[in-house]
Write a protein that holds these residues in place. Structure first.
Motif, PDB file in Angstrom:
ATOM      1  N   GLY A 278      17.111   2.946 -33.705  1.00 23.63           N
ATOM      2  CA  GLY A 278      18.382   2.662 -34.358  1.00 23.63           C
ATOM      3  C   GLY A 278      18.385   3.009 -35.832  1.00 23.63           C
ATOM      4  O   GLY A 278      19.356   3.564 -36.356  1.00 23.63           O
ATOM      5  N   ILE A 279      17.292   2.689 -36.524  1.00 26.12           N
ATOM      6  CA  ILE A 279      17.190   3.013 -37.956  1.00 26.12           C
ATOM      7  C   ILE A 279      17.187   4.524 -38.154  1.00 26.12           C
ATOM      8  O   ILE A 279      17.811   5.056 -39.077  1.00 26.12           O
ATOM      9  CB  ILE A 279      15.935   2.372 -38.564  1.00 26.12           C
ATOM     10  N   ALA A 280      16.476   5.250 -37.270  1.00 26.83           N
ATOM     11  CA  ALA A 280      16.427   6.718 -37.372  1.00 26.83           C
ATOM     12  C   ALA A 280      17.822   7.312 -37.193  1.00 26.83           C
ATOM     13  O   ALA A 280      18.187   8.277 -37.870  1.00 26.83           O
ATOM     14  CB  ALA A 280      15.473   7.275 -36.333  1.00 26.83           C
ATOM     15  N   GLN A 281      18.609   6.734 -36.295  1.00 29.32           N
ATOM     16  CA  GLN A 281      19.967   7.234 -36.043  1.00 29.32           C
ATOM     17  C   GLN A 281      20.877   7.020 -37.241  1.00 29.32           C
ATOM     18  O   GLN A 281      21.854   7.769 -37.429  1.00 29.32           O
ATOM     19  CB  GLN A 281      20.547   6.546 -34.814  1.00 29.32           C
ATOM     20  N   GLU A 282      20.568   6.039 -38.061  1.00 25.41           N
ATOM     21  CA  GLU A 282      21.387   5.760 -39.238  1.00 25.41           C
ATOM     22  C   GLU A 282      21.161   6.787 -40.344  1.00 25.41           C
ATOM     23  O   GLU A 282      21.989   6.897 -41.252  1.00 25.41           O
ATOM     24  CB  GLU A 282      21.069   4.363 -39.785  1.00 25.41           C
TER      25      GLU A 282
END
Length: 283
Positions: A278-282
Motif C-alpha cells: 500500500g505504501i509503495a502504491q502511494e
C-alpha cells in the motif's frame, strides 16, 4: 601458536569466552597457565586473540576450568576451525575493522534478527537506497568510500541467498517504510524489493504500524546474530562512531526479550506485505 596482527571477530570471541571460563573457575592467568602447561604470556595472547588455539587445547582448558556445558565446549571447538580468509578480507585496508567483524559474525550465525525504526535493515537495502544512506552520513563520507561501502553492503547480502541460508527475521517500523531517501522513485523501488525479498522461504518480514500504541525498545535498532549456543550470540547496535557489539549474557537476554515482544506486537506476514504494498502504491 601463530600470531595475527588483525585477529578475526571469531578468534576474538573465542579468546574472550576462554577468559570468561577461566575467571568463573576463579583462576588467575598464572594459575591457569601452570595447569595448562604453558606460560602466562602465551595464555594471555590466546585470550586477547593474538594467538590461535587448537581444538584439543580448548577441550583441555574446559576440563581444567570445570566447564560441564558440553554444547558450549563443542561450540568453542568449532570456532577453532575453518581459518580460511572470508570475502570481507579484501576490504581490510579500506573499511573500518568493526564493519568487517560484522560480516564475519553474521557469516557464521545460525539465525539473524533485525529490528529497525527509521532505516531499512542493511541486508534488505537496494544499491540506490544504500548509496543515499551513505551520502547523508555525518561526518561526510568521500565518494570513493561511499562506493566501497555500498559494494561491501551488497556483498553482505549474499548471506540471504547462499545455499543453506539461515533463518532471517526483520521487524521494520512503518516509519522506515515511509522515509523517502533519494526521492520517490528510489523509495518505491526499495519497497518493491522488500516485497520480493519477503517471498524467500527462510525470511520473515514483520511490520510495526503507526497505529500500534505499544512499541518495545523505544525505537532502538538492533541486529541480533545467534551463535551455536545462546551464550555465543551477538547483538550489534548502530552508533554514530560505528557498530557496537554486545555479548554479555545478561544483555543478550534483554535483547532476546525485546525481539520476543516485538514479535507479539508486529503485524502478521500477510498484513505486513499488504502494508508495504500500500505504501509503495502511494509513491
Amino acid at each position: 601458536m601463530a600470531g595475527r596482527a588483525a585477529p578475526t571477530a571469531r578468534r576474538a570471541r573465542l579468546g574472550a569466552e576462554l577468559r570468561r571460563l577461566r575467571e568463573r573457575a576463579g583462576l588467575t592467568t598464572t594459575q591457569a597457565a601452570d595447569l595448562l602447561g604453558t606460560s602466562p604470556g602465551q595464555l594471555s595472547n590466546v585470550e586477547v586473540a593474538r594467538f590461535g588455539v587448537s581444538a584439543d587445547r580448548v577441550r583441555v582448558a574446559a576440563r581444567i576450568y570445570s566447564c560441564s556445558d558440553q554444547a558450549l565446549i563443542e561450540a568453542l571447538v568449532a570456532m577453532t576451525g575453518d581459518r580460511r580468509r572470508g570475502w570481507w578480507e579484501e576490504y581490510r585496508e579500506i573499511m573500518p575493522p568493526k564493519l568487517l567483524d560484522l560480516a564475519e559474525i553474521e557469516h557464521h550465525g545460525t539465525a539473524l534478527h533485525a529490528a529497525h525504526s527509521i532505516h531499512i535493515p542493511g541486508l534488505l537495502q537496494t544499491v540506490d537506497h544504500a548509496r543515499e544512506i551513505y551520502r547523508q552520513a555525518v561526518p561526510e563520507i568521500s565518494p570513493p568510500e561511499i562506493e566501497h561501502r555500498v559494494s561491501y553492503r551488497i556483498k553482505r547480502q549474499a548471506v540471504l541467498y547462499r545455499t543453506g541460508a539461515v533463518p532471517y527475521r526483520a521487524f521494520i517500523h512503518e516509519a522506515a517504510l515511509r522515509m523517502r531517501y533519494g526521492g520517490r522513485a528510489i523509495a518505491r523501488a526499495q519497497l518493491l524489493h522488500l516485497l520480493r525479498t519477503s517471498e524467500l522461504d527462510h525470511l520473515t518480514m514483520r511490520v510495526i504500524p503507526f497505529a500500534n500504541t505499544y512499541y518495545p525498545g523505544s525505537g532502538q535498532s538492533v541486529y541480533y546474530v545467534q551463535g551455536l549456543v545462546p551464550s555465543l550470540d551477538t547483538a550489534q547496535l548502530d552508533q554514530s562512531h560505528g557498530p557496537v557489539f554486545i555479548d554479555s549474557e545478561a544483555q543478550l537476554a534483554q535483547y532476546r526479550l525485546l525481539l520476543e515482544r516485538l514479535g507479539e506486537t508486529a503485524l502478521g506476514d500477510a498484513e505486513s506485505r499488504d502494508l508495504i504494498h500500500g505504501i509503495a502504491q502511494e509513491l
